[in-house]
Design an enzyme around this catalytic site. Structure first.
Site, PDB file in Angstrom:
ATOM      1  N   GLY A   9       0.822  -1.215   0.000  1.00  0.00           N
ATOM      2  CA  GLY A   9       0.000   0.000   0.000  1.00  0.00           C
ATOM      3  C   GLY A   9       0.849   1.256   0.000  1.00  0.00           C
ATOM      4  N   ASP A  32      -1.735 -12.516   5.283  1.00  0.00           N
ATOM      5  CA  ASP A  32      -3.124 -12.062   5.177  1.00  0.00           C
ATOM      6  C   ASP A  32      -3.622 -11.850   6.611  1.00  0.00           C
ATOM      7  OD1 ASP A  32      -5.890 -11.872   5.027  1.00  0.00           O
ATOM      8  OD2 ASP A  32      -6.024 -13.252   3.327  1.00  0.00           O
ATOM      9  N   ALA A  56      -5.465  -2.651   4.985  1.00  0.00           N
ATOM     10  CA  ALA A  56      -6.894  -2.362   5.112  1.00  0.00           C
ATOM     11  C   ALA A  56      -7.591  -2.595   3.784  1.00  0.00           C
ATOM     12  CB  ALA A  56      -7.106  -0.900   5.540  1.00  0.00           C
ATOM     13  N   THR A  97      -9.290   6.201   9.851  1.00  0.00           N
ATOM     14  CA  THR A  97      -9.731   7.129   8.809  1.00  0.00           C
ATOM     15  C   THR A  97     -10.683   8.216   9.303  1.00  0.00           C
ATOM     16  OG1 THR A  97     -11.018   7.226   6.752  1.00  0.00           O
ATOM     17  CG2 THR A  97     -11.585   5.491   8.270  1.00  0.00           C
ATOM     18  N   TYR A 123     -17.208   1.205   4.461  1.00  0.00           N
ATOM     19  CA  TYR A 123     -15.785   1.390   4.792  1.00  0.00           C
ATOM     20  C   TYR A 123     -15.645   2.049   6.164  1.00  0.00           C
ATOM     21  CZ  TYR A 123     -11.148   3.627   4.610  1.00  0.00           C
ATOM     22  OH  TYR A 123      -9.880   4.085   4.908  1.00  0.00           O
ATOM     23  N   LYS A 127     -14.083   0.408   9.528  1.00  0.00           N
ATOM     24  CA  LYS A 127     -12.870   0.993  10.135  1.00  0.00           C
ATOM     25  C   LYS A 127     -13.142   1.386  11.593  1.00  0.00           C
ATOM     26  CE  LYS A 127      -9.340   1.943   8.513  1.00  0.00           C
ATOM     27  NZ  LYS A 127      -8.047   1.202   8.471  1.00  0.00           N
TER      28      LYS A 127
HETATM   29  N1  LIG Z   1      -6.046   6.289   1.110  1.00  0.00           N
HETATM   30  C1  LIG Z   1      -6.715   7.181   1.837  1.00  0.00           C
HETATM   31  O1  LIG Z   1      -7.202   8.203   1.336  1.00  0.00           O
HETATM   32  C2  LIG Z   1      -6.896   6.943   3.309  1.00  0.00           C
HETATM   33  C3  LIG Z   1      -7.627   7.887   4.051  1.00  0.00           C
HETATM   34  C4  LIG Z   1      -7.790   7.689   5.418  1.00  0.00           C
HETATM   35  C5  LIG Z   1      -7.249   6.573   6.032  1.00  0.00           C
HETATM   36  N2  LIG Z   1      -6.574   5.659   5.293  1.00  0.00           N
HETATM   37  C6  LIG Z   1      -6.042   4.476   5.978  1.00  0.00           C
HETATM   38  O2  LIG Z   1      -4.646   4.451   5.805  1.00  0.00           O
HETATM   39  C7  LIG Z   1      -4.195   3.089   5.831  1.00  0.00           C
HETATM   40  C8  LIG Z   1      -3.305   2.842   4.624  1.00  0.00           C
HETATM   41  O3  LIG Z   1      -4.051   3.120   3.457  1.00  0.00           O
HETATM   42  P1  LIG Z   1      -3.382   3.253   2.024  1.00  0.00           P
HETATM   43  O4  LIG Z   1      -3.827   4.520   1.434  1.00  0.00           O
HETATM   44  O5  LIG Z   1      -1.940   2.929   2.090  1.00  0.00           O
HETATM   45  O6  LIG Z   1      -4.178   2.079   1.297  1.00  0.00           O
HETATM   46  P2  LIG Z   1      -3.722   1.065   0.189  1.00  0.00           P
HETATM   47  O7  LIG Z   1      -2.736   1.704  -0.721  1.00  0.00           O
HETATM   48  O8  LIG Z   1      -4.978   0.519  -0.387  1.00  0.00           O
HETATM   49  O9  LIG Z   1      -2.969  -0.055   1.024  1.00  0.00           O
HETATM   50  C9  LIG Z   1      -3.646  -0.991   1.794  1.00  0.00           C
HETATM   51  C10 LIG Z   1      -2.902  -2.292   1.670  1.00  0.00           C
HETATM   52  O10 LIG Z   1      -3.543  -3.262   2.512  1.00  0.00           O
HETATM   53  C11 LIG Z   1      -3.443  -4.494   1.858  1.00  0.00           C
HETATM   54  N3  LIG Z   1      -4.418  -5.468   2.325  1.00  0.00           N
HETATM   55  C12 LIG Z   1      -5.739  -5.527   2.033  1.00  0.00           C
HETATM   56  N4  LIG Z   1      -6.283  -6.593   2.628  1.00  0.00           N
HETATM   57  C13 LIG Z   1      -5.290  -7.214   3.306  1.00  0.00           C
HETATM   58  C14 LIG Z   1      -5.232  -8.376   4.107  1.00  0.00           C
HETATM   59  N5  LIG Z   1      -6.323  -9.136   4.316  1.00  0.00           N
HETATM   60  N6  LIG Z   1      -4.051  -8.720   4.646  1.00  0.00           N
HETATM   61  C15 LIG Z   1      -2.942  -7.981   4.441  1.00  0.00           C
HETATM   62  N7  LIG Z   1      -2.936  -6.874   3.673  1.00  0.00           N
HETATM   63  C16 LIG Z   1      -4.106  -6.493   3.122  1.00  0.00           C
HETATM   64  C17 LIG Z   1      -3.662  -4.175   0.395  1.00  0.00           C
HETATM   65  O11 LIG Z   1      -3.164  -5.244  -0.368  1.00  0.00           O
HETATM   66  P3  LIG Z   1      -3.433  -5.366  -1.930  1.00  0.00           P
HETATM   67  O12 LIG Z   1      -2.431  -4.438  -2.531  1.00  0.00           O
HETATM   68  O13 LIG Z   1      -3.179  -6.797  -2.219  1.00  0.00           O
HETATM   69  O14 LIG Z   1      -4.842  -4.943  -2.149  1.00  0.00           O
HETATM   70  C18 LIG Z   1      -2.914  -2.873   0.242  1.00  0.00           C
HETATM   71  O15 LIG Z   1      -1.591  -3.086  -0.208  1.00  0.00           O
HETATM   72  C19 LIG Z   1      -5.465   2.236   5.882  1.00  0.00           C
HETATM   73  O16 LIG Z   1      -5.725   1.860   7.198  1.00  0.00           O
HETATM   74  C20 LIG Z   1      -6.555   3.175   5.400  1.00  0.00           C
HETATM   75  O17 LIG Z   1      -7.814   2.805   5.939  1.00  0.00           O
HETATM   76  C21 LIG Z   1      -6.367   5.829   3.959  1.00  0.00           C
END
Ligand SMILES: NC(=O)c1ccc[n+]([C@@H]2O[C@H](COP(=O)([O-])OP(=O)(O)OC[C@H]3O[C@@H](n4cnc5c(N)ncnc54)[C@H](OP(=O)(O)O)[C@@H]3O)[C@@H](O)[C@H]2O)c1
Length: 298
Positions: A9, A32, A56, A97, A123, A127
């Protein structure tokens, strides 16, 4: 040693890039987090001093059709990580989030950590359930809520597939004379690099142990403001971005109209505020094309 989940991610990639040498990154293929036994086994084996849960289900609209899958990852998976951290005595930083909030109108004041949580989307609901599960399994955990996270043009250099809002706007600028972008949702755009720096500082200082904190870009913006900032930074006319309402651009998942996050709790922990959202957009665009060292470019 830091154990970092969700390694493919965007936040995890920045964390891995900026962390001290001793970081063990696991992607979904390696671990996982819905597999409780695997999570407990790995933490027992590695004995990390810190676990950062950056894994996530983050596909906000798709989650509306996959509530069970989203809950399995965002609540149950988070609970497994928290249980493993608590059992092994590791520090836990868990990322959550702004979508745990559900404000229907624009407010004057940013949202404090104890502002009522009324998530509107699957979502957000999953969360928030994850926050509760983490707190129950690991009372000493630090829960870091963030918002509107982007990486921008350096995605490719970090080896990230897919898009974020900033890269999408950069791409669409090339193919569209005008764009209409939602102007009635206000939040805290956050450069993933700045968030990673903050999370690592929270780990180093350990001043946020047992707390829920907000770490997001300072100031406030609408999606339209953010798109215009991207246009400005890439040398395009920001007036080509036209405002529209949420009703004009329906999405599967409802979003809060206002989710600007207060950094008061973060500051109370002695942690440095994340830079202003507008400066961060500039920094994110300037970081591309790739450089050898992120730090030397910042
Ligand atoms: N992006 C935003 O705008 C945003 C905003 C607020 C909060 N957040 C929070 O910030 C955190 C990081 O988000 P991010 O933006 O880095 O998201 P991201 O790029 O979607 O990264 C999330 C990663 O989690 C992995 N994942 C999903 N299911 C899994 C599982 N069962 N076991 C292990 N890994 C798993 C995904 O794998 P795959 O690559 O295989 O799918 C992905 O690589 C999360 O908690 C998210 O809720 C994000």
């Amino acid at each position: 040693m830091i154990l970092l989940t969700g390694g493919n991610g965007q936040v995890a990639r920045w964390l891995a890039h900026l962390a001290p040498d001793d970081v063990w990154t696991v992607s979904r293929e390696d671990l996982d987090i819905t597999d409780r036994g695997a999570v407990l086994d790995l933490v027992t084996e590695l004995k990390p001093t810190t676990v950062i849960n950056a894994a996530a289900h983050t596909a906000v609209d798709r989650a509306e059709d996959e509530p069970d899958g989203a809950m399995a990852i965002n609540r149950d998976g988070a609970a497994h990580v928290a249980e493993a951290a608590a059992t092994s005595g590791a520090r836990l930083l868990h990322i959550s989030t702004d979508y745990v909030f559900g404000e229907p109108t624009i407010l004057e004041e940013p949202l404090a950590v104890d502002h009522p949580t009324v998530p509107q989307s699957v979502y957000g609901i999953t969360k928030l359930a994850g926050e509760h599960a983490v707190r129950e399994a690991c009372p000493e955990a630090t829960i870091v809520r963030t918002a509107w996270v982007y990486t921008g043009p350096s995605r490719e250099w970090l080896g990230l597939s897919g898009d974020d809002f900033v890269t999408t706007m950069t791409r669409l600028e090339k193919s569209h004379e005008t764009l209409t972008v939602v102007d009635d949702q206000m939040g805290s755009p956050t450069f993933a690099r700045d968030l990673a720096v903050g999370i690592l500082e929270a780990d180093r200082t350990d001043t946020a142990r047992g707390r829920t904190v907000h770490a997001a870009g300072a100031g406030r913006a609408t999606w339209c403001d953010l798109a215009r900032a991207v246009f400005e930074e890439i040398g395009a006319d920001p007036e080509r971005v036209k405002p529209c309402s949420t009703a004009d651009f329906p999405r599967a998942a409802p979003r809060p109209a206002f989710s600007v996050l207060s950094s008061t709790e973060w500051a109370a922990c002695g942690l440095a505020p994340l830079q202003d959202w507008r400066e961060a957009v500039s920094a994110a665009i300037i970081l591309a094309p790739p450089t050898d060292s992120v730090n030397s470019a910042s």
